[in-house]
Write an enzyme that holds these catalytic residues in place. Structure first.
Site, PDB file in Angstrom:
ATOM      1  N   ASP A  15      41.595  36.246  37.468  1.00  0.00           N
ATOM      2  CA  ASP A  15      42.312  35.097  37.172  1.00  0.00           C
ATOM      3  C   ASP A  15      41.401  33.557  37.357  1.00  0.00           C
ATOM      4  O   ASP A  15      40.160  34.183  37.858  1.00  0.00           O
ATOM      5  CB  ASP A  15      43.248  34.813  38.546  1.00  0.00           C
ATOM      6  CG  ASP A  15      44.416  33.829  38.417  1.00  0.00           C
ATOM      7  OD1 ASP A  15      44.362  33.179  37.267  1.00  0.00           O
ATOM      8  OD2 ASP A  15      45.129  33.395  39.290  1.00  0.00           O
ATOM      9  N   HIS A  32      38.859  31.563  28.800  1.00  0.00           N
ATOM     10  CA  HIS A  32      38.879  32.794  28.548  1.00  0.00           C
ATOM     11  C   HIS A  32      37.845  33.529  27.479  1.00  0.00           C
ATOM     12  O   HIS A  32      37.438  34.448  27.777  1.00  0.00           O
ATOM     13  CB  HIS A  32      40.390  32.886  27.684  1.00  0.00           C
ATOM     14  CG  HIS A  32      41.595  32.303  28.272  1.00  0.00           C
ATOM     15  ND1 HIS A  32      41.835  32.837  29.847  1.00  0.00           N
ATOM     16  CD2 HIS A  32      42.514  31.329  27.951  1.00  0.00           C
ATOM     17  CE1 HIS A  32      43.034  32.161  30.057  1.00  0.00           C
ATOM     18  NE2 HIS A  32      43.419  31.402  29.024  1.00  0.00           N
ATOM     19  N   LEU A 126      34.078  56.404  31.419  1.00  0.00           N
ATOM     20  CA  LEU A 126      34.996  55.425  32.145  1.00  0.00           C
ATOM     21  C   LEU A 126      36.267  55.288  31.232  1.00  0.00           C
ATOM     22  O   LEU A 126      36.218  55.163  30.048  1.00  0.00           O
ATOM     23  CB  LEU A 126      34.265  54.078  32.269  1.00  0.00           C
ATOM     24  CG  LEU A 126      35.229  53.102  32.872  1.00  0.00           C
ATOM     25  CD1 LEU A 126      35.169  53.003  34.373  1.00  0.00           C
ATOM     26  CD2 LEU A 126      34.778  51.716  32.433  1.00  0.00           C
TER      27      LEU A 126
HETATM   28  C1  FPP Z   1      43.559  34.415  33.940  1.00  0.00           C
HETATM   29  O1  FPP Z   1      43.236  32.959  34.055  1.00  0.00           O
HETATM   30  C2  FPP Z   1      43.265  35.070  32.731  1.00  0.00           C
HETATM   31  C3  FPP Z   1      44.319  35.533  31.883  1.00  0.00           C
HETATM   32  C4  FPP Z   1      45.696  35.145  31.547  1.00  0.00           C
HETATM   33  C5  FPP Z   1      43.740  36.263  30.518  1.00  0.00           C
HETATM   34  C6  FPP Z   1      42.460  37.057  30.867  1.00  0.00           C
HETATM   35  C7  FPP Z   1      41.775  37.178  29.640  1.00  0.00           C
HETATM   36  C8  FPP Z   1      40.460  37.334  29.962  1.00  0.00           C
HETATM   37  C9  FPP Z   1      39.735  37.677  31.078  1.00  0.00           C
HETATM   38  C10 FPP Z   1      39.455  37.055  28.909  1.00  0.00           C
HETATM   39  C11 FPP Z   1      39.047  38.262  27.979  1.00  0.00           C
HETATM   40  C12 FPP Z   1      39.961  38.235  26.680  1.00  0.00           C
HETATM   41  C13 FPP Z   1      41.113  39.051  26.795  1.00  0.00           C
HETATM   42  C14 FPP Z   1      41.930  38.116  26.165  1.00  0.00           C
HETATM   43  C15 FPP Z   1      40.998  40.297  26.604  1.00  0.00           C
HETATM   44  P1  FPP Z   1      44.170  31.827  34.180  1.00  0.00           P
HETATM   45  O2  FPP Z   1      44.646  31.342  32.670  1.00  0.00           O
HETATM   46  O3  FPP Z   1      45.764  32.128  34.568  1.00  0.00           O
HETATM   47  O4  FPP Z   1      43.461  30.846  34.670  1.00  0.00           O
HETATM   48  P2  FPP Z   1      44.167  29.547  35.843  1.00  0.00           P
HETATM   49  O5  FPP Z   1      44.739  30.389  37.040  1.00  0.00           O
HETATM   50  O6  FPP Z   1      42.695  29.115  36.024  1.00  0.00           O
HETATM   51  O7  FPP Z   1      44.968  28.891  35.132  1.00  0.00           O
END
Ligand code: FPP
Length: 251
Positions: A15, A32, A126
């Site tokens: 997150d 992302h 893994l």
């Molecule tokens: C949460 O941050 C993250 C996600 C919903 C997506 C997770 C994706 C990745 C780690 C990138 C890797 C790529 C993928 C898609 C495999 P948020 O958007 O909720 O952030 P915020 O809480 O600051 O709004």
């Protein structure tokens, strides 16, 4: 590092991407993109640390509520990340498995997930449990529905239903329970991630946003995990035993 920390299965809620980007004057999608690099570094770090299973929350069944633009980006980006990175993950000996619900998931994402599962199925270094269109309650409901079908078909009876049996209907029943559950980005909740698999997980919450998390932060979490006292519902009697008569207390 070796696996002396004892965490076989590490689960991560990645997150804070959006806030990381916005704090830099960038659109959320750039967060992302930065999150992809963090993910690859953490996978490498997990291998180095001897972790057996790494579960990551890439898209939740609740993420459909985001703007259509962000949903499209996340779907397309997941598809591209899986396609682009699977050769490298395969070279590292990573077995990729998918947990999630098929309904609504883009066909192109499912196709890449399935191809990657097939390509990496014999790897043993893994297991990367890639959770896309995943929700813990959805998983439990899907498991209950499958089980109900088997009851109706007469292959099992209601009195045979135990936690172990219900657990065998989850998306990836062969994975061990979660030992260490990490959430980055400052919030302190599970957000429906692997709730069935985490009854005795140790939880760690860090303010570090996901794009700034890396193998070193993971190793720091594993070190802190190794110092946790895990009792799985049992207890330790901490009353000190009385001293034997005649024991020399001066030494
Ligand atoms: C949460 O941050 C993250 C996600 C919903 C997506 C997770 C994706 C990745 C780690 C990138 C890797 C790529 C993928 C898609 C495999 P948020 O958007 O909720 O952030 P915020 O809480 O600051 O709004």
């Amino acid at each position: 590092m070796t696996a002396h920390h004892g965490a076989r299965h590490v689960a991560i809620v990645m997150d804070g991407n959006g806030r990381w980007a916005n704090a830099r004057g960038l659109p959320r999608t750039e967060g992302h993109r930065a999150g992809e690099d963090a993910l690859m570094d953490v996978i490498a770090g997990a291998i180095d640390a001897g972790v057996e299973v790494l579960s990551v929350y890439a898209f939740s069944t609740e993420n459909w509520k985001r703007s259509p633009r962000e949903v499209s980006f996340l779907m397309g980006y997941s598809r591209d990340v899986i396609r682009k990175r699977r050769g490298e993950l395969n070279d590292w000996g990573v077995k990729v498995v998918w947990s999630g619900r098929q309904a609504r998931l883009w066909g192109s994402v499912l196709k890449q997930l399935k191809e990657t599962e097939r390509l990496t199925r014999n790897n043993t270094v893994l297991t990367l449990n890639f959770c896309v269109n995943y929700g813990g309650r959805a998983e439990i409901a899907d498991a209950a529905a499958e089980l109900a079908r088997d009851v109706r078909a007469g292959t099992i009876t209601p009195d045979q239903v135990t936690p172990e049996l219900l657990g065998s209907y989850m998306y990836q029943p062969d994975l061990p329970d979660v030992d260490l559950f990490i959430r980055t980005g400052g919030e302190q909740r599970t957000s429906n991630f692997l709730i069935w698999q985490s009854p005795y997980a140790e939880f760690m919450f860090t303010d570090v946003p996901w794009p700034d998390f890396d193998r070193h932060t993971l190793w720091e979490c594993l070190r802190a995990f190794s110092e946790r006292d895990r009792r799985f519902g049992s207890a330790i009697d901490a009353v000190r035993a009385p001293l034997e008569p005649g024991t020399d207390t001066a030494t």
